[in-house]
Design a protein around this motif. Structure first.
Motif, PDB file in Angstrom:
ATOM      1  N   ALA A 167      -3.284  11.002  -4.855  1.00  0.00           N
ATOM      2  CA  ALA A 167      -2.608  10.646  -3.601  1.00  0.00           C
ATOM      3  C   ALA A 167      -1.164  10.226  -3.866  1.00  0.00           C
ATOM      4  O   ALA A 167      -0.248  10.562  -3.100  1.00  0.00           O
ATOM      5  CB  ALA A 167      -3.371   9.522  -2.903  1.00  0.00           C
ATOM      6  N   GLU A 168      -0.937   9.523  -4.969  1.00  0.00           N
ATOM      7  CA  GLU A 168       0.412   9.078  -5.313  1.00  0.00           C
ATOM      8  C   GLU A 168       1.316  10.272  -5.629  1.00  0.00           C
ATOM      9  O   GLU A 168       2.483  10.316  -5.206  1.00  0.00           O
ATOM     10  CB  GLU A 168       0.343   8.138  -6.523  1.00  0.00           C
ATOM     11  CG  GLU A 168       1.693   7.592  -6.954  1.00  0.00           C
ATOM     12  CD  GLU A 168       1.604   6.723  -8.201  1.00  0.00           C
ATOM     13  OE1 GLU A 168       2.635   6.139  -8.585  1.00  0.00           O
ATOM     14  OE2 GLU A 168       0.501   6.628  -8.793  1.00  0.00           O
ATOM     15  N   GLU A 169       0.781  11.243  -6.357  1.00  0.00           N
ATOM     16  CA  GLU A 169       1.567  12.426  -6.694  1.00  0.00           C
ATOM     17  C   GLU A 169       1.891  13.257  -5.459  1.00  0.00           C
ATOM     18  O   GLU A 169       3.013  13.749  -5.294  1.00  0.00           O
ATOM     19  CB  GLU A 169       0.805  13.265  -7.729  1.00  0.00           C
ATOM     20  CG  GLU A 169       0.702  12.584  -9.094  1.00  0.00           C
ATOM     21  CD  GLU A 169      -0.289  13.249 -10.023  1.00  0.00           C
ATOM     22  OE1 GLU A 169      -0.216  13.014 -11.244  1.00  0.00           O
ATOM     23  OE2 GLU A 169      -1.161  14.008  -9.546  1.00  0.00           O
ATOM     24  N   GLN A 170       0.909  13.386  -4.565  1.00  0.00           N
ATOM     25  CA  GLN A 170       1.154  14.132  -3.334  1.00  0.00           C
ATOM     26  C   GLN A 170       2.188  13.425  -2.465  1.00  0.00           C
ATOM     27  O   GLN A 170       3.050  14.082  -1.851  1.00  0.00           O
ATOM     28  CB  GLN A 170      -0.151  14.303  -2.548  1.00  0.00           C
ATOM     29  CG  GLN A 170      -0.028  15.199  -1.335  1.00  0.00           C
ATOM     30  CD  GLN A 170       0.358  16.621  -1.686  1.00  0.00           C
ATOM     31  OE1 GLN A 170      -0.315  17.284  -2.485  1.00  0.00           O
ATOM     32  NE2 GLN A 170       1.443  17.117  -1.104  1.00  0.00           N
ATOM     33  N   ALA A 171       2.134  12.105  -2.444  1.00  0.00           N
ATOM     34  CA  ALA A 171       3.117  11.353  -1.670  1.00  0.00           C
ATOM     35  C   ALA A 171       4.530  11.543  -2.224  1.00  0.00           C
ATOM     36  O   ALA A 171       5.507  11.590  -1.463  1.00  0.00           O
ATOM     37  CB  ALA A 171       2.742   9.865  -1.669  1.00  0.00           C
ATOM     38  N   PHE A 172       4.634  11.651  -3.534  1.00  0.00           N
ATOM     39  CA  PHE A 172       5.953  11.886  -4.139  1.00  0.00           C
ATOM     40  C   PHE A 172       6.486  13.264  -3.737  1.00  0.00           C
ATOM     41  O   PHE A 172       7.680  13.414  -3.434  1.00  0.00           O
ATOM     42  CB  PHE A 172       5.838  11.789  -5.661  1.00  0.00           C
ATOM     43  CG  PHE A 172       7.157  11.834  -6.385  1.00  0.00           C
ATOM     44  CD1 PHE A 172       7.984  10.724  -6.431  1.00  0.00           C
ATOM     45  CD2 PHE A 172       7.575  13.001  -7.015  1.00  0.00           C
ATOM     46  CE1 PHE A 172       9.213  10.765  -7.094  1.00  0.00           C
ATOM     47  CE2 PHE A 172       8.787  13.057  -7.684  1.00  0.00           C
ATOM     48  CZ  PHE A 172       9.612  11.937  -7.719  1.00  0.00           C
ATOM     49  N   LEU A 173       5.595  14.258  -3.710  1.00  0.00           N
ATOM     50  CA  LEU A 173       6.024  15.594  -3.283  1.00  0.00           C
ATOM     51  C   LEU A 173       6.433  15.598  -1.816  1.00  0.00           C
ATOM     52  O   LEU A 173       7.435  16.227  -1.442  1.00  0.00           O
ATOM     53  CB  LEU A 173       4.880  16.592  -3.492  1.00  0.00           C
ATOM     54  CG  LEU A 173       4.721  17.185  -4.891  1.00  0.00           C
ATOM     55  CD1 LEU A 173       3.386  17.894  -5.003  1.00  0.00           C
ATOM     56  CD2 LEU A 173       5.850  18.159  -5.189  1.00  0.00           C
ATOM     57  N   ASP A 174       5.671  14.908  -0.994  1.00  0.00           N
ATOM     58  CA  ASP A 174       5.968  14.895   0.440  1.00  0.00           C
ATOM     59  C   ASP A 174       7.149  13.997   0.788  1.00  0.00           C
ATOM     60  O   ASP A 174       7.761  14.168   1.850  1.00  0.00           O
ATOM     61  CB  ASP A 174       4.737  14.411   1.225  1.00  0.00           C
ATOM     62  CG  ASP A 174       3.556  15.355   1.086  1.00  0.00           C
ATOM     63  OD1 ASP A 174       3.781  16.544   0.764  1.00  0.00           O
ATOM     64  OD2 ASP A 174       2.405  14.908   1.277  1.00  0.00           O
TER      65      ASP A 174
END
Length: 825
Positions: free
Chosen positions: A126-133
């Motif tokens: 979730a943290e990695e996806q948030a960084f992408l978004d």
């Protein structure tokens, strides 16, 4: 018939046992049982006895160790040592530095596909996806590639600050040192998205997270070095670069002439033991802005200050930019893709031993460090860059080809354009799967030496093919540079990825099969180690076990190759669903073909094989396409085997199968020992070559996927920056596709009215007025046509400039002569 029966039983059981890889004892027992049955059923007694004698002559010496080892194994070991190609220390380190994943199965001739399909699906946290978004999306919005490449020749200060503040340089650095601690998959996704909008931005972010000071310190630095440098690298206080390549040592990094002499010198006001470095490096990315420079050099101790060894080997050190004697040269200018790149030089630059990565433990370990880390870094940056560019090119060009019309048709409807669109779609799908597969291998803890070479070579080469086709489809839109051009800079930059981190020619002809044939083969490396065992008895035992395992494996692959060739891989168990099972059977065939050819090539050519670069390159192509096809099949099943993706999957698989047969055919036709080539052709292609390139109907479906909103197209576009905004012309064109498709029926009605209703107006607005007035179209339909005209205009419009805008700003800073000319720079 009674005479032939025992011999047929002998051959059929042998083929069955070889195909299924049964142990020799089982083969002997089954054959003996059938021969007894032949005897009892009235077969010719003499023929049965002869067949039994043949079985006994084969089985008994091989099954009895006391006979086999002294009479067969020992002489063969002596012969093997004579033909064994010598391995240099650097080659040995390179082989020992990599690990083997599923690519080892591809060399087996009988891959365990269930092992591939059971690997966890690569997923972001979730943290990695948030960084992408969040930060990645914002950085893409900030990116104006035209200003970066044409006006500033650099990222603007606000982007540098944003990158540092959001720890883009610290993606791979663990959280305990202030980094983001991201997975290799997240690293891949970030670079992929950035590359879809600007290769300058992606390379700027990618290099500090690839092979360089950060990664080297994480694996080999002392605790003091990690505590000092990693937090500073993570938050951008230190900008790193790494100096490896020089004018006289490019791909041959082990021959670097840069050297360091052990001596005493002053450092921070104290007299310490250190090294005086003399070096000349070029093509060093981030060098012009770097504050900490990693350096590879050969270390010498002529005065014996550290011991009795004079040549201490390749060593890596960290050198602060402000170190006296360091010269960071003027910038290189890589093909209008002006990422920060330049030379670094120095003469007798003193550094203490504490600046060696790993301090004294790191002396002479540089090549091992580079070999182990290169396979990780090379797995991410360049394949991900290629994936971002190819995927973005695919979806934007598909939209362009639907919107742009000639002769009253979307240009994508012409078969010549369809061919290019099909190649774009299929190769973008394969590149995406291959780049993700290598990142997933790193996350599984592998050091994928061979897959990283495969991914680097094929992703960058196929990406160049994609951008070439994109340029052909978009025509003038691609060749006129400016803020509206979405592909011109990618076209200019494509040779850069081909060249860096190991030139592609060298990677294909020397590295992929050169490493794979030894590292991935189930027996060769074991045999080599056994042959070099100083304990004679233990060496014979090891060699005996591995040699006869290898012989059985080779016989099996010969039988499997012949059987698959006779049946066109249509018979046999395989995993997958009803759609993909046939593809897995095909891969079984080419895996057996590769294993057979590798064995015969190594046996007949021995040490000369490493100099047969054309043969190595072709066998490397087979291994590469096996790995690539494994990646696309894995991706397809990971995503739930969506029926909508079958066209892209089929195109990618058929293309790889065709390329494998071309490579095998060329290798066999040009095999150095012609009779051996003829024999292998009979085993591999008993009915001739049967594979073909993807056909027109499949290509038509692949092209249609790019030109129509659908779920397969959305999946292909996933992970690239398609947000429509002023700085993203490709994103705007992609966003117009649905509107263009919606307006097409109205457009056809309007064009029909123009031809049949006798509309007298000549300009578009007046024609619309007349069409509405005559009730040929409604007011709502008029709005659709006006919107279609606006988005078409934005799609096809190119830029123009005043002459002075195209001159470098520095031109006006030069002294002006009386005739108006400017002095040279």
């Amino acid at each position: 018939m009674s005479i032939l029966a025992p011999f047929l039983a002998f051959l059929l059981v042998g083929a069955f046992a070889a195909y299924h890889r049964l142990r020799l004892a089982y083969w002997a027992a089954i054959t003996a049982t059938l021969l007894v049955a032949c005897w009892l059923l009235g077969a010719n007694p003499t023929a049965t006895i002869i067949a039994a004698v043949i079985v006994a002559l084969i089985a008994l010496p091989l099954l009895i160790p006391a006979i086999r080892k002294p009479l067969i194994t020992a002489p063969l070991l002596t012969f093997y040592r004579k033909i064994l190609p010598p391995l240099s220390q650097t080659e040995r380190i390179a082989l020992e530095s990599g690990s083997v994943g599923f690519e080892g199965e591809l060399f087996s001739g009988d891959p365990d596909w269930n092992a591939l399909l059971s690997q966890p699906k690569p997923e972001l946290t979730a943290e990695e996806q948030a960084f992408l978004d969040g930060p990645v999306e914002e950085l893409c919005r900030m990116t104006n590639d035209w200003e970066i490449t044409h006006i500033h020749a650099d990222l603007p200060p606000a982007m540098w600050d944003f990158i540092k503040k959001n720890k883009f340089f610290g993606m791979i650095i663990p959280k305990e040192y202030g980094g983001l601690g991201f997975s290799a998959l997240a690293h891949h996704k970030v670079i992929q998205k950035l590359a879809s909008v600007s290769s300058v931005v992606s390379s700027t972010v990618g290099v500090p997270n690839s092979l360089g000071p950060g990664e080297l310190l994480m694996h080999y630095g002392t605790e003091a070095q990690k505590d000092h440098y990693l937090p500073r690298l993570a938050d951008g206080r230190e900008v790193p670069c790494f100096g490896l390549t020089g004018p006289f040592a490019g791909s041959d990094a082990t021959s670097i002439p840069d050297y360091g002499i052990v001596c005493e010198g002053d450092w921070d006001g104290a007299k310490v033991v250190g090294i005086k470095l003399t070096f000349d490096k070029r093509y060093i990315t981030l060098a012009p802005v770097a504050s900490i420079i990693g350096l590879a050099f050969r270390m010498y101790d002529p005065n014996g200050l550290l011991g009795d060894t004079r040549d201490l080997g390749i060593t890596l050190a960290l050198m602060p930019r402000e170190t006296p004697g360091v010269e960071v040269g003027r910038r290189h200018f890589p093909l209008n893709s002006p990422f920060q790149n330049g030379p670094v030089r120095g003469h007798e630059v003193f550094l203490p031993l504490s600046q060696i990565i790993g301090e004294e433990k790191g002396i002479g370990e540089g090549w091992r460090m580079l070999s182990e880390c290169l396979s990780i870094g090379r797995s991410i940056t360049l394949p991900s860059t290629a994936s971002g560019g190819a995927k973005m090119g695919a979806v934007v060009t598909g939209a362009y080809a639907r919107i742009r019309k000639q002769f009253g048709l979307s240009v994508g409807r012409f078969e010549g354009v369809e061919e290019a669109l099909a190649r774009i779609a299929g190769k973008a799908y394969a590149i995406s799967a291959l780049s993700q597969a290598t990142a997933a291998a790193v996350d599984r803890g592998e050091k994928p030496a061979v897959p990283s070479a495969i991914a680097k070579y094929h992703c960058t080469s196929m990406s160049r093919d994609v951008v070439k086709d994109v340029m052909d489809v978009v025509g003038g839109k691609g060749i006129i540079l400016g803020p509206r051009n979405f592909v011109g800079r990618a076209w200019q930059a494509s040779p850069i990825a081909i060249t860096v981190e190991g030139a592609n020619i060298m990677t294909r002809s020397l590295l992929i099969f050169g490493q794979g044939a030894i590292l991935c083969h189930p027996w060769v490396l074991k045999e080599m180690k056994a042959a070099q065992n100083p304990d004679v008895a233990a060496g014979i035992n090891e060699f005996d076990r591995n040699l006869f395992g290898h012989i059985g494996y080779a016989i099996s692959n010969a039988v499997r190759s012949f059987w698959f060739g006779l049946t066109s891989s249509r018979i046999g168990a395989a995993p997958g669903d009803d759609y993909t099972r046939r593809f897995f059977r095909k891969m079984d065939r080419y895996s057996a073909n590769l294993a057979l050819m590798a064995d015969i090539s190594m046996l007949t050519l021995g040490g000369k094989l490493k100099f047969k670069e054309s043969l190595s390159g072709r066998l490397g192509d087979v291994l590469s396409h096996l790995y690539m096809t494994s990646a696309v099949l894995k991706r397809y099943h990971d995503e739930g085997a969506p029926a909508a993706d079958r066209t892209l999957l089929a195109w990618a698989v058929h293309d790889s199968v065709h390329q494998m047969e071309l490579a095998l055919s060329a290798a066999l036709r040009n095999f150095p020992i012609r009779p051996i080539g003829w024999l292998m052709w009979a085993l591999i292609f008993p009915l001739g070559r049967r594979a073909h390139a993807p056909g027109d109907r499949l290509g038509h479906r692949a092209a249609a996927l790019l030109m129509t909103p659908n779920e397969a197209r959305d999946r292909l576009a996933s992970g690239v920056f398609t947000t429509p905004c002023e700085n993203n012309p490709g994103g705007r064109i992609d966003s117009y596709l649905a509107k263009a498709v919606l307006a097409e029926p109205v457009e056809r009605k309007f064009l029909k009215a123009l031809k049949t209703k006798g509309i007298e107006a000549l300009d578009f607005t007046s024609q619309l007025d007349e069409a509405v007035a005559e009730s040929w179209i409604t007011a709502e339909e008029r709005k659709l046509l006006e919107e279609l005209r606006a988005i078409t205009l934005d799609t096809i419009t190119v830029d123009d400039f005043d002459a002075h805008e195209l001159r470098a700003a520095s031109y006006y800073d030069r002294p002006q002569a009386s005739d108006g000319s400017r002095a040279a720079a």
